[in-house]
Scaffold this motif. Structure first.
Motif, PDB file in Angstrom:
ATOM      1  N   CYS A 123       0.830  -1.206   0.000  1.00 50.12           N
ATOM      2  CA  CYS A 123       0.000   0.000   0.000  1.00 50.12           C
ATOM      3  C   CYS A 123       0.868   1.261   0.000  1.00 50.12           C
ATOM      4  O   CYS A 123       0.428   2.316   0.456  1.00 50.12           O
ATOM      5  CB  CYS A 123      -0.954   0.009   1.188  1.00 50.12           C
ATOM      6  N   ASN A 124       2.103   1.162  -0.489  1.00 49.49           N
ATOM      7  CA  ASN A 124       3.035   2.299  -0.446  1.00 49.49           C
ATOM      8  C   ASN A 124       2.499   3.522  -1.183  1.00 49.49           C
ATOM      9  O   ASN A 124       2.697   4.658  -0.747  1.00 49.49           O
ATOM     10  CB  ASN A 124       4.390   1.899  -1.020  1.00 49.49           C
ATOM     11  N   LYS A 125       1.823   3.311  -2.293  1.00 47.22           N
ATOM     12  CA  LYS A 125       1.288   4.447  -3.057  1.00 47.22           C
ATOM     13  C   LYS A 125       0.269   5.221  -2.218  1.00 47.22           C
ATOM     14  O   LYS A 125       0.305   6.462  -2.179  1.00 47.22           O
ATOM     15  CB  LYS A 125       0.649   3.964  -4.356  1.00 47.22           C
ATOM     16  N   ALA A 126      -0.628   4.504  -1.547  1.00 45.15           N
ATOM     17  CA  ALA A 126      -1.627   5.169  -0.703  1.00 45.15           C
ATOM     18  C   ALA A 126      -0.959   5.864   0.481  1.00 45.15           C
ATOM     19  O   ALA A 126      -1.399   6.931   0.921  1.00 45.15           O
ATOM     20  CB  ALA A 126      -2.662   4.157  -0.214  1.00 45.15           C
ATOM     21  N   LYS A 127       0.108   5.270   1.006  1.00 43.67           N
ATOM     22  CA  LYS A 127       0.831   5.905   2.106  1.00 43.67           C
ATOM     23  C   LYS A 127       1.396   7.256   1.670  1.00 43.67           C
ATOM     24  O   LYS A 127       1.319   8.247   2.407  1.00 43.67           O
ATOM     25  CB  LYS A 127       1.964   5.005   2.586  1.00 43.67           C
ATOM     26  N   VAL A 128       1.953   7.300   0.466  1.00 44.94           N
ATOM     27  CA  VAL A 128       2.596   8.522  -0.029  1.00 44.94           C
ATOM     28  C   VAL A 128       1.570   9.567  -0.444  1.00 44.94           C
ATOM     29  O   VAL A 128       1.659  10.744  -0.070  1.00 44.94           O
ATOM     30  CB  VAL A 128       3.532   8.192  -1.204  1.00 44.94           C
ATOM     31  N   GLU A 129       0.558   9.147  -1.223  1.00 46.63           N
ATOM     32  CA  GLU A 129      -0.361  10.111  -1.820  1.00 46.63           C
ATOM     33  C   GLU A 129      -1.584  10.415  -0.971  1.00 46.63           C
ATOM     34  O   GLU A 129      -2.189  11.482  -1.111  1.00 46.63           O
ATOM     35  CB  GLU A 129      -0.799   9.617  -3.207  1.00 46.63           C
ATOM     36  N   LEU A 130      -1.954   9.483  -0.093  1.00 44.78           N
ATOM     37  CA  LEU A 130      -3.170   9.668   0.706  1.00 44.78           C
ATOM     38  C   LEU A 130      -2.886   9.741   2.203  1.00 44.78           C
ATOM     39  O   LEU A 130      -3.831   9.845   2.995  1.00 44.78           O
ATOM     40  CB  LEU A 130      -4.164   8.525   0.441  1.00 44.78           C
TER      41      LEU A 130
END
Length: 338
Positions: free
Chosen positions: A305-312
């Motif tokens: 879930c790294n993308k959600a951690k960074v963007e959200l």
């Protein structure tokens, strides 16, 4: 903002409904006339900040009427079951329902964004690796009709995004936590079976792997996607990757109880599933374990879930933290004892 929420009477949707109201949003919930509304607050309790629109996602007219005047549509409604006697219902609710929501968004000028709740099942098994949003389902086989319907719906959502519809797609893992004991809260159901003695051993030998998402984290991920998610983007709202064997071991440590002492081979669980399906057709009560459940457990579904951690700014809790909250809750309700 005025928000239309589908699926408000479900496990995830009910939590999302409460969080949106707590954040000060005006929420309209699309509910079926036959839905159990006991978990929803009465409209008068929030001074007009919420209202109920009676209809069904399978009825395009009722979705269009419910969307009138809304700025955001959060489409969390779905049929979440491993098995149904009539598999066509997965398509009518999960695929056709999404098409109706998207059509309502196209025809409602006030709608600025749609947040669609998909599932990591739409991306397919990962078997031996940890995947991200770039994974595309191989479509060589499907473990369940639910998985097949969520992939078909994902195609619909991504096509709408390519046509310019402002849709953000979120993909939770296995959602768990305090809340409604529906098929969408399967971990709670399995823990109840485990502590009651009806599931005396591990299912399989721990080769399965799932990404476990605490319901409150998924709710916050949805709200973040509504505010900061970019149209056309996909965000995995997953969590710690672990096997059900690890979950049962962790539950034993937290509760100070014994771990299961033996493993139940998946072929034996599958046989039990077929028997459960047979009796389900007689009684009408859906089984907790069915052959598709076993097929899912033969694979791994490990996601990052790294993308959600960074963007959200998505911050999922680890599995131990989540279980330390859920197990006492189940115990307080008398559903498990330790």
């Amino acid at each position: 903002m005025k928000i239309l929420l589908t699926g408000a009477t479900g496990f995830l949707g009910g939590k999302l409904f409460a969080a949106l109201l707590a954040d000060g949003h005006s929420v309209r919930a699309l509910v079926r006339p036959t839905s159990d509304l006991s978990s929803l607050p009465p409209p008068a309790a929030h001074g007009g900040a919420l209202d109920l629109a009676y209809g069904d996602v399978t009825d395009c007219r009722s979705v269009l009427d419910a969307a009138s005047g809304c700025h955001v549509i959060l489409h969390a409604a779905a049929l979440v079951e491993p098995w149904l006697p009539d598999p066509s219902k997965f398509i009518s609710v999960n695929v056709e329902g999404l098409k109706n929501v998207l059509q309502a968004a196209r025809e409602t000028k006030s709608v600025e964004k749609i947040v669609y709740t998909s599932s990591f099942f739409a991306l397919g098994p990962t078997d031996g690796r940890v995947a991200d949003e770039s994974q595309v389902h191989h479509e060589k086989f499907f473990c369940s009709e639910y998985e097949k319907s969520k992939l078909a719906a994902d195609h619909v959502a991504r096509q709408a995004a390519s046509e310019g519809l402002p849709i953000v797609m979120v993909y939770p893992g296995v959602i768990y936590g305090p809340g409604k004991l529906t098929a969408g809260n399967v971990l709670a159901q399995l823990l109840i079976e485990r502590f009651s003695g009806r599931l005396p051993g591990y299912m399989g030998y721990g080769s399965d792997k799932f990404s476990f998402s605490h319901v409150e984290d998924v709710v916050q991920g949805h709200i973040a996607a509504m505010h900061r998610g970019q149209p056309g983007e996909r965000y995995l709202l997953t969590g710690e990757n672990a096997s059900f064997m690890h979950v049962f071991d962790m539950a034993a440590i937290i509760t100070g109880t014994k771990r299961p002492s033996f493993h139940i081979p998946l072929w034996m669980v599958s046989m039990y599933g077929w028997v459960s399906v047979f009796f389900s057709r007689i009684t009408g009560k859906l089984p907790l374990v069915s052959p598709p459940t076993v097929q899912v457990m033969r694979h791994q579904w490990a996601y990052s879930c790294n993308k959600a951690k960074v963007e959200l700014d998505y911050e999922p809790r680890n599995l131990r933290e989540g279980l330390e909250e859920m197990l006492p809750w189940l115990n307080s309700l008398g559903l498990i004892n330790y």
